[in-house]
Enzyme design. Sequence first.
Site, short mmCIF file in Angstrom:
data_model
loop_
_atom_site.label_atom_id
_atom_site.label_comp_id
_atom_site.label_asym_id
_atom_site.label_seq_id
_atom_site.Cartn_x
_atom_site.Cartn_y
_atom_site.Cartn_z
N SER A 88 0.86 -1.18 0.00
CA SER A 88 0.00 0.00 0.00
C SER A 88 0.90 1.23 0.00
CB SER A 88 -0.86 0.00 1.27
OG SER A 88 -1.46 1.27 1.46
N TYR A 138 -3.05 -1.26 10.46
CA TYR A 138 -2.91 -1.44 9.00
C TYR A 138 -1.57 -0.91 8.50
CZ TYR A 138 -4.23 -1.19 4.02
OH TYR A 138 -4.29 -1.34 2.64
P1 NAD Z 1 -11.29 -6.10 -0.78
O1 NAD Z 1 -11.86 -6.05 0.58
O2 NAD Z 1 -12.19 -6.12 -1.96
O3 NAD Z 1 -10.32 -7.36 -0.96
C1 NAD Z 1 -9.69 -8.03 0.09
C2 NAD Z 1 -9.97 -9.50 -0.11
O4 NAD Z 1 -9.22 -10.25 0.85
C3 NAD Z 1 -11.46 -9.83 0.10
O5 NAD Z 1 -11.88 -10.65 -0.96
C4 NAD Z 1 -11.45 -10.59 1.42
O6 NAD Z 1 -12.48 -11.54 1.51
C5 NAD Z 1 -10.09 -11.25 1.37
N1 NAD Z 1 -9.61 -11.67 2.68
C6 NAD Z 1 -9.63 -10.96 3.85
N2 NAD Z 1 -9.13 -11.71 4.84
C7 NAD Z 1 -8.79 -12.90 4.29
C8 NAD Z 1 -8.23 -14.09 4.80
N3 NAD Z 1 -7.91 -14.21 6.10
N4 NAD Z 1 -8.01 -15.12 3.96
C9 NAD Z 1 -8.32 -15.03 2.65
N5 NAD Z 1 -8.86 -13.93 2.10
C10 NAD Z 1 -9.09 -12.88 2.92
O7 NAD Z 1 -10.27 -4.88 -0.85
P2 NAD Z 1 -9.11 -4.55 -1.90
O8 NAD Z 1 -9.03 -3.09 -1.95
O9 NAD Z 1 -9.29 -5.31 -3.16
O10 NAD Z 1 -7.82 -5.07 -1.12
C11 NAD Z 1 -6.89 -5.98 -1.68
C12 NAD Z 1 -5.50 -5.65 -1.14
O11 NAD Z 1 -5.10 -4.37 -1.63
C13 NAD Z 1 -5.38 -5.58 0.38
O12 NAD Z 1 -4.16 -6.18 0.80
C14 NAD Z 1 -5.37 -4.09 0.66
O13 NAD Z 1 -4.69 -3.78 1.85
C15 NAD Z 1 -4.61 -3.60 -0.57
N6 NAD Z 1 -4.79 -2.17 -0.86
C16 NAD Z 1 -5.99 -1.68 -1.27
C17 NAD Z 1 -6.11 -0.34 -1.56
C18 NAD Z 1 -7.39 0.27 -2.06
O14 NAD Z 1 -7.44 1.51 -2.19
N7 NAD Z 1 -8.42 -0.47 -2.37
C19 NAD Z 1 -5.02 0.51 -1.38
C20 NAD Z 1 -3.82 -0.02 -0.93
C21 NAD Z 1 -3.72 -1.37 -0.69
#
Ligand code: NAD
Length: 268
Positions: free
Chosen positions: A153, A166
């Site tokens: 991130s 986080y």
């Molecule tokens: P999201 O909530 O759609 O995706 C996260 C996924 O991880 C979900 O499908 C959830 O069910 C799954 N998950 C959570 N805990 C789990 C576990 N214990 N075992 C298996 N699966 C699990 O959100 P996203 O934005 O797609 O996030 C994906 C990644 O990107 C994360 O690591 C998040 O920190 C990172 N991220 C997202 C953003 C953003 O702006 N969306 C920015 C920086 C980083």
Amino acid sequence: MSYQPLKGQTALVTGASSGIGAGVALALAAAGADVVVNYIANPKAAEDIVAKIVAGGTRGLALQADIGDEAQVEAMFDKMIAAWGRCDILVNNAGLQQDAAFTDMTLAQWNRVINTNLTGMFLCSRRAVKEMLRVGPRPDVSAATGKVICMSSVHEIIPWAGHVNYAASKGGVKLFMQSLSQELAPQKIRVNSIGPGAIQTPINRPAWETPEALEKLLELIPYGRIGQPADIGKAAVWLASDDSDYVNGQTIFVCGGMTLYPEFADGG
Ligand code: NAD
């Protein structure tokens, strides 16, 4: 047919039933990979992604596992190896937030975030790397013996009040990724991260679902738009392919300039 630099390779993407993980799974498949869609709680959403992968002409497999649980991670990889024989690419994408003001943060909130965002990455990477080393080089398919991509991130470098668990997890991902990359480079396994900025997914819905919230968010993004999962998918394909074969231990920020201190744009 589009450019398919991942043809003949297998990938596992954690948390791939929604958001960035779904976008990455589809992008890897479009680039020719067979893709395991890991999910924790929503089999229907995972099967929908698998159906899209299969419609595109490669193999897809939905596998349930909580990535923070060692036995479940091992069982998931056992199934992948039984089905396809190897794991060439791991995308450590699954992650979550449990936000709270610091003095209100419970140990359960702290532990859940660290266990998923950091320990889950350790558990999945350890098994995937064992499989990459077991199979060994396949120079006809890829210059590297294996590729690991960690979803970090912008908060691996930008502090985030109210989200201490986080930010600590993503700061941890930075040195996890770099240390692993240093350790495994001699064995021709490349480990890198993607640092997304604000990507439009369920994790940050309150930040974009009203026009007011979106306007406030855009103040942090010099490029003037919120990101999409496909933006991250393209970076993941590049990091998984031989096009990035000389890239080791780097975080590629895909963030529309969020890391550029936008509040200093007018002189500070
Ligand atoms: P999201 O909530 O759609 O995706 C996260 C996924 O991880 C979900 O499908 C959830 O069910 C799954 N998950 C959570 N805990 C789990 C576990 N214990 N075992 C298996 N699966 C699990 O959100 P996203 O934005 O797609 O996030 C994906 C990644 O990107 C994360 O690591 C998040 O920190 C990172 N991220 C997202 C953003 C953003 O702006 N969306 C920015 C920086 C980083």
